[in-house]
Scaffold this active site. Structure first.
Site, PDB file in Angstrom:
ATOM      1  N   LEU A  77      -4.273   0.720  -7.727  1.00 57.50           N
ATOM      2  CA  LEU A  77      -3.707   0.207  -7.212  1.00 57.50           C
ATOM      3  C   LEU A  77      -2.405   0.291  -6.850  1.00 57.50           C
ATOM      4  O   LEU A  77      -1.179   1.008  -7.916  1.00 57.50           O
ATOM      5  CB  LEU A  77      -3.804  -1.221  -8.045  1.00 57.50           C
TER       6      LEU A  77
ATOM      7  N   GLU B 130       1.230  -0.067  -4.154  1.00 61.46           N
ATOM      8  CA  GLU B 130       1.662  -1.191  -3.284  1.00 61.46           C
ATOM      9  C   GLU B 130       0.951  -1.350  -2.280  1.00 61.46           C
ATOM     10  O   GLU B 130       0.971  -2.680  -1.086  1.00 61.46           O
ATOM     11  CB  GLU B 130       3.175  -1.041  -2.511  1.00 61.46           C
TER      12      GLU B 130
ATOM     13  N   HIS C 236      -1.985  -1.642  -1.429  1.00 62.59           N
ATOM     14  CA  HIS C 236      -3.339  -2.525  -2.008  1.00 62.59           C
ATOM     15  C   HIS C 236      -3.079  -4.278  -2.257  1.00 62.59           C
ATOM     16  O   HIS C 236      -3.533  -4.665  -1.302  1.00 62.59           O
ATOM     17  CB  HIS C 236      -4.017  -1.935  -3.573  1.00 62.59           C
TER      18      HIS C 236
HETATM   19  P1  AMP Z   1      -9.360   2.598  -1.468  1.00 57.85           P
HETATM   20  O1  AMP Z   1      -8.513   2.097  -2.537  1.00 57.85           O
HETATM   21  O2  AMP Z   1      -8.353   4.035  -1.212  1.00 57.85           O
HETATM   22  O3  AMP Z   1     -10.280   2.723  -0.804  1.00 57.85           O
HETATM   23  O4  AMP Z   1      -8.297   1.639  -0.844  1.00 57.85           O
HETATM   24  C1  AMP Z   1      -8.771   0.156  -0.455  1.00 57.85           C
HETATM   25  C2  AMP Z   1      -7.833  -0.460   0.860  1.00 57.85           C
HETATM   26  O5  AMP Z   1      -6.597  -0.373   0.346  1.00 57.85           O
HETATM   27  C3  AMP Z   1      -8.503   0.417   1.804  1.00 57.85           C
HETATM   28  O6  AMP Z   1      -8.707  -0.948   2.913  1.00 57.85           O
HETATM   29  C4  AMP Z   1      -7.720   0.903   2.176  1.00 57.85           C
HETATM   30  O7  AMP Z   1      -7.239   1.232   3.323  1.00 57.85           O
HETATM   31  C5  AMP Z   1      -6.577   0.390   1.704  1.00 57.85           C
HETATM   32  N1  AMP Z   1      -4.935   1.015   1.477  1.00 57.85           N
HETATM   33  C6  AMP Z   1      -5.423   1.999   1.037  1.00 57.85           C
HETATM   34  N2  AMP Z   1      -4.028   2.437   1.392  1.00 57.85           N
HETATM   35  C7  AMP Z   1      -3.447   1.950   2.113  1.00 57.85           C
HETATM   36  C8  AMP Z   1      -1.750   1.535   2.525  1.00 57.85           C
HETATM   37  N3  AMP Z   1      -1.271   2.818   1.991  1.00 57.85           N
HETATM   38  N4  AMP Z   1      -1.487   0.315   3.498  1.00 57.85           N
HETATM   39  C9  AMP Z   1      -2.285  -0.467   3.340  1.00 57.85           C
HETATM   40  N5  AMP Z   1      -3.512  -0.285   2.791  1.00 57.85           N
HETATM   41  C10 AMP Z   1      -3.823   1.178   2.349  1.00 57.85           C
END
Ligand code: AMP
Length: 283
Positions: free
Chosen positions: A36, A38, A40
């Protein structure tokens, strides 16, 4: 704030959510693969504003990785993740095992059409099947009223909306803005793979996309602006550019000037693949 409770079985998740529902509480879900950051946490804050209870799933979903991809080296750091969750108001972390999500004999795949065509699918042909299947499972397990997804993974957000619409899943999908570092680099668990020199190049991705979006906004032809962005990415030090494309924000059809637009890109730095996207504003 204290760490959230952790459940790793579907039965325990359902029991907890049943208790919340009995008390008339609404539930928001934030699906993640952990590691995780910022970005997330920003989704979790939005989830906590929407609903009285927030469940965060942490599951590195093997079915969305191709055999050649980074499933084995994807960062897994549950203790640190739970410490981070203690800084926001997440009520519950759901941390299923691969065996719990995909028991022996599991044989179902969900294939979403529409916005999944092209872009990521051209380079990761089984990715959205993996995403759609796991997201559908998570929604059926947790039955959230709301789920928050980041615009960072813009095509994924569109595919999840399509999935919920088509299958009448009773969950409202909320898209959340991309959180970036001070240099504009979109936060990503995969940024941990980058060394200092690669980080400096990675930070050019957003700069180049914003420049191309500005060119589109001031009248540049779609194909000229994206070709120039590809050239700029290569010149900045990206070894391979998978795509730079201007699409319609809602449908992801090729962008037309009279529609809200999104410029999306994916490019490689060494063994790390980065994606990013920006809005194309035309007035
Ligand atoms: P992940 O753990 O990469 O599968 O991401 C989980 C969720 O966090 C997904 O909905 C991603 O789009 C979101 N997410 C990942 N990076 C960011 C970011 N920099 N800003 C906003 N949301 C993010």
């Amino acid at each position: 704030m204290s760490q959230p409770d952790v459940v790793d079985s579907v039965a325990a998740l359902r029991a907890r959510i049943r208790d919340w529902r009995r008390d008339g509480l609404r539930v928001a879900m934030v699906p993640t693969m952990g590691a995780l950051h910022e970005g997330h946490l920003s989704l979790i804050r939005i989830a906590c504003e929407k609903a009285e209870r927030c469940v965060v799933s942490i599951f590195v979903n093997p079915t969305q990785f191709a055999p050649s991809e980074d499933l084995d080296k994807y960062p897994r750091q549950l203790t640190r993740d739970l410490d981070m969750l203690a800084t926001v108001k997440a009520d519950l972390a759901f941390t299923p095992t691969v065996g719990a999500m995909y028991p022996a004999g599991f044989a179902t795949k969900i294939s979403v059409g529409g916005p999944s065509a092209g872009l990521e699918s051209d380079f990761r042909p089984t990715f959205f099947e993996g995403v759609a299947t796991v997201v559908a499972k998570l929604f059926l397990q947790a039955t959230p009223d709301y789920a928050v997804f980041g615009e960072k993974d813009y095509q994924q957000l569109c595919v999840v909306r399509q999935l919920c619409h088509d299958l009448d899943l009773p969950v409202e999908i909320i898209g959340a803005p991309t959180i970036r570092d001070a240099h504009g680099l979109a936060m990503s668990s995969r940024n941990a793979y980058l060394d200092e020199a690669e980080l400096a190049v990675a930070r050019q991705l957003n700069v180049i996309l914003r420049k191309a979006a500005a060119a589109l906004a001031s009248g540049a032809h779609r194909d000229d602006a994206t070709a120039e962005a590809r050239r700029a990415l290569t010149a900045a030090g990206f070894q391979k550019v998978d795509y730079v494309e201007a699409r319609e924000s809602l449908t992801l059809a090729p962008w037309r000037r009279d529609r809200a637009g999104r410029l999306l890109a994916a490019a490689w730095l060494g063994k790390t693949r980065l994606i990013d996207n920006v809005e194309v504003s035309t007035g």
